[in-house]
Design an enzyme around this catalytic site. Structure first.
Site, PDB file in Angstrom:
ATOM      1  N   ASP A   1      17.744   6.301  24.826  1.00  0.00           N
ATOM      2  CA  ASP A   1      19.020   5.495  24.482  1.00  0.00           C
ATOM      3  C   ASP A   1      19.971   6.285  24.314  1.00  0.00           C
ATOM      4  O   ASP A   1      20.201   7.333  23.475  1.00  0.00           O
ATOM      5  CB  ASP A   1      18.542   4.580  23.263  1.00  0.00           C
ATOM      6  CG  ASP A   1      19.878   3.157  22.460  1.00  0.00           C
ATOM      7  OD1 ASP A   1      20.739   2.617  23.582  1.00  0.00           O
ATOM      8  OD2 ASP A   1      20.868   3.996  22.394  1.00  0.00           O
TER       9      ASP A   1
ATOM     10  N   GLU B   1      19.088   6.688  29.058  1.00  0.00           N
ATOM     11  CA  GLU B   1      19.952   6.207  29.695  1.00  0.00           C
ATOM     12  C   GLU B   1      21.840   7.308  29.740  1.00  0.00           C
ATOM     13  O   GLU B   1      21.708   7.902  28.453  1.00  0.00           O
ATOM     14  CB  GLU B   1      19.995   5.483  28.864  1.00  0.00           C
ATOM     15  CG  GLU B   1      21.163   4.257  29.195  1.00  0.00           C
ATOM     16  CD  GLU B   1      21.429   3.636  27.561  1.00  0.00           C
ATOM     17  OE1 GLU B   1      22.398   2.717  27.977  1.00  0.00           O
ATOM     18  OE2 GLU B   1      21.664   3.880  26.816  1.00  0.00           O
TER      19      GLU B   1
HETATM   20  C1  NOJ Z   1      22.337   1.244  25.099  1.00  0.00           C
HETATM   21  C2  NOJ Z   1      21.733  -0.246  24.904  1.00  0.00           C
HETATM   22  O1  NOJ Z   1      21.256  -0.474  26.421  1.00  0.00           O
HETATM   23  C3  NOJ Z   1      22.795  -1.073  23.649  1.00  0.00           C
HETATM   24  O2  NOJ Z   1      21.897  -2.244  24.035  1.00  0.00           O
HETATM   25  C4  NOJ Z   1      22.942  -0.852  22.658  1.00  0.00           C
HETATM   26  O3  NOJ Z   1      23.781  -1.335  21.981  1.00  0.00           O
HETATM   27  C5  NOJ Z   1      23.527   1.122  23.182  1.00  0.00           C
HETATM   28  N1  NOJ Z   1      22.926   1.893  23.366  1.00  0.00           N
HETATM   29  C6  NOJ Z   1      24.187   2.098  21.298  1.00  0.00           C
HETATM   30  O4  NOJ Z   1      22.262   1.932  21.007  1.00  0.00           O
END
Ligand code: NOJ
Ligand code: CA
Length: 547
Positions: free
Chosen positions: A203, A245
């Site tokens: 993430d 991500e």
């Molecule tokens: C990306 C995630 O997809 C999202 O849902 C989240 O709020 C942020 N990262 C922070 O972790």
């Protein structure tokens, strides 16, 4: 699990919010036993991997992306034994399991943060997070949740200092300059991979390091840490996957594969809004242009592609004009706008238009990369715009027509989020029970799409040659490099369109329409003329040359 080390290239991933999928103990919250009870459904759907949104103990200020304990399971969802049972049952069905690894930040309730704020300034315990005496440090760094936060710094009374947070203020950023942090996170990785998890989604991986004078994104130090993580995983757990991500432009995105020594998979963020744009403009150019500026991943790398997910449809990787266009077309209801994006599900975005739904899904399943299906989108589920933040796209899975949608035995008012109320999308209109086995349902159509994709390895692993017929409303490309190849043709317009495709290299090859099964006469000349109905699409398998 057995299988090739790069299994993720052949995967079809299903993204599931466990809390909203199936509740077995009647508390109104989906749980791991609920997910387990629905593995048969997922296996029938044909997906090959499940991506579970955060399952960790958390105060849920950001739906679990605010972790309070990296080695546990949220009591709402069940126990560690329930988690192990899901892994075992998924593996027994040939389904892989991908979980979340939130590296960048923790919850402010995490014991590390509670310890850090009380520890002396400059101590190793304090330095687990990023502190400053002034909120002017790292000036100009963009805010990711501008609708909620007006600074990346938050004053902490206990520490008498500011701490850095790229997301909500309840999510302090970890300090990757701390060797202790790096080691602690490697131990987290060992713990979950040790339990049999097949992949981890990294993430917010862009933001691990901060340096003055930069935008604090994709810094060389961040890539160095990713190389360390990848080497660690490959040495101990060969065949496990890391999915990065990073919401960035293609040139920067490809850097997250490193020299085949960072992430195995990376989301292709910029491709996603361009599919919607091409559809709305009835013009292939947005898609063709982004593909042209996308470098090929290294040998073990694979893009992860998607139409929607649990967040807003992000519009960060488009120009200002393109953003304005997207908002005008797809966010007419002002409630749909959130941060730099649109918080709607796939079906309502497309006005529930079946032809558009099929077309975008076919493109998702045709372009290079591993497709991800967001739970409920296989049914055409809707959303609930009156809910806060991104909750409107995270409502309970609709299993049947009953008031609690078969999601829970609890009454509707006791569900952790309400079921969709719009009559066009509410459980009586959209549910699994009505669609399963029903000829022509979107669910059955999606199941077929998944199964056809799995029969066509060129879609998972083949190269891409884009064709540019004069008619810009038609997007056409060939997947596969030699031998079996697949010609993909899509009409982005609502009206019938004809396109002349120049295919001089394929003369004499037989063509089979994959969706209808019809065999077409072999290509007799270099030009292939095709007529497609409005939003029509074709997958034409090209027989082996000379066959
Ligand atoms: C990306 C995630 O997809 C999202 O849902 C989240 O709020 C942020 N990262 C922070 O972790
Ligand atoms: Ca429950």
């Amino acid at each position: 699990m057995d299988g090739p080390l790069d299994w993720y290239k052949d995967a079809v991933i299903y993204e599931v919010q466990v809390r909203s999928f199936c509740d077995t103990n009647g508390d109104g919250i989906g749980d791991l036993p609920g997910l387990l009870s629905k593995l048969d459904y997922l296996q029938r759907l044909g997906v090959t991997a499940l991506w579970l949104l955060p399952h960790y103990p958390s105060p849920l200020r950001d739906d679990g992306y605010d972790i309070a304990d990296y080695l546990g399971v949220h009591t709402d969802l069940g126990t560690l034994d329930d988690f192990k049972a899901v892994i075992a049952a998924a593996h027994a069905r040939g389904l892989r399991v991908i979980t979340e690894l939130v590296l960048n930040h923790t919850s402010d309730q995490h014991p590390w943060f509670q310890r850090a704020r009380r520890a002396p300034a400059g101590s190793a315990e304090r330095d687990v997070y990023v502190w400053s005496d002034s909120p002017d440090k790292y000036a100009g760094v963009r805010r990711i949740f501008p609708d909620y936060e007006d600074s990346n710094w938050e004053w902490d009374e206990v520490a008498q200092a500011y701490y850095w947070h790229r997301f909500f203020r309840s999510q302090p950023d970890l300090n990757f300059d701390s060797p202790w942090v790096q080691q602690a996170l490697l131990e987290v990785v060992d713990f979950w991979f040790g339990l049999g998890v097949d992949g981890m989604r990294l993430d917010a991986v862009t933001y691990l390091y901060e340096r003055e004078g930069t935008n604090c994104e994709s810094l060389p130090e961040t890539h160095a840490f990713l190389r360390k993580l990848r080497a660690h995983v490959d040495a101990r757990f060969p065949g496990r996957m890391l999915l990065g991500e990073a919401n960035q432009w293609p040139e920067e995105l490809v850097g997250y594969f490193g020299d085949d020594d960072e992430c195995h998979m990376v989301y292709h963020f910029p491709a996603m809004p361009r599919l919607y744009m091409a559809l709305a403009q009835e013009d292939r150019r947005p898609v063709v242009e982004i593909l042209a500026r996308t470098p090929a991943p290294p040998p073990s790398g694979q893009w992860a592609t998607f139409l929607r997910n649990h967040d807003e449809l992000t519009l960060e990787m488009v120009s200002e004009d393109e953003r304005a266009f997207m908002l005008e077309v797809y966010a007419q209801d002002p409630r749909a706008k959130l941060n730099v994006g649109i918080r709607r599900r796939l079906a309502p975005l497309l006005g529930g238009d079946r032809a558009k739904l099929e077309l975008l899904n076919v493109l998702l399943f045709s372009l290079p990369g591993t497709p991800i299906v967001y739970y409920g989108d296989e049914l055409g589920m809707g959303d609930e715009l009156d809910l806060d933040d991104r909750d409107g796209v995270r409502t309970p899975m609709q299993w049947d027509a009953s008031p609690s949608a078969g999601f829970s035995s609890a009454p509707p008012e006791r569900l952790h989020l309400p079921v969709v109320s719009d009559p066009d999308y509410a459980p009586p209109a959209v549910n699994v029970a009505a669609q399963e086995g029903a000829r022509g349902s979107l669910l059955e159509w999606t199941r077929r799409l998944i199964s056809l994709r799995r029969e066509l390895p060129v879609l998972a692993r083949g190269g891409l040659q884009v064709h540019e017929p004069e008619n810009q409303r038609v997007l056409a490309f060939v997947r596969g490099d030699s031998g079996e190849q697949l010609l993909v043709v899509a009409n982005l317009a609502s009206t019938p369109q004809r396109a002349e495709l120049e295919l001089p290299d394929h003369v004499g090859r037989a063509l089979r329409d994959v969706f209808s099964g019809a065999v077409l006469p072999p290509l007799s000349g270099p030009t292939c003329s095709l007529e497609l109905p409005g939003y029509g699409y074709r997958w034409l398998a090209l027989g082996a040359p000379g066959a």
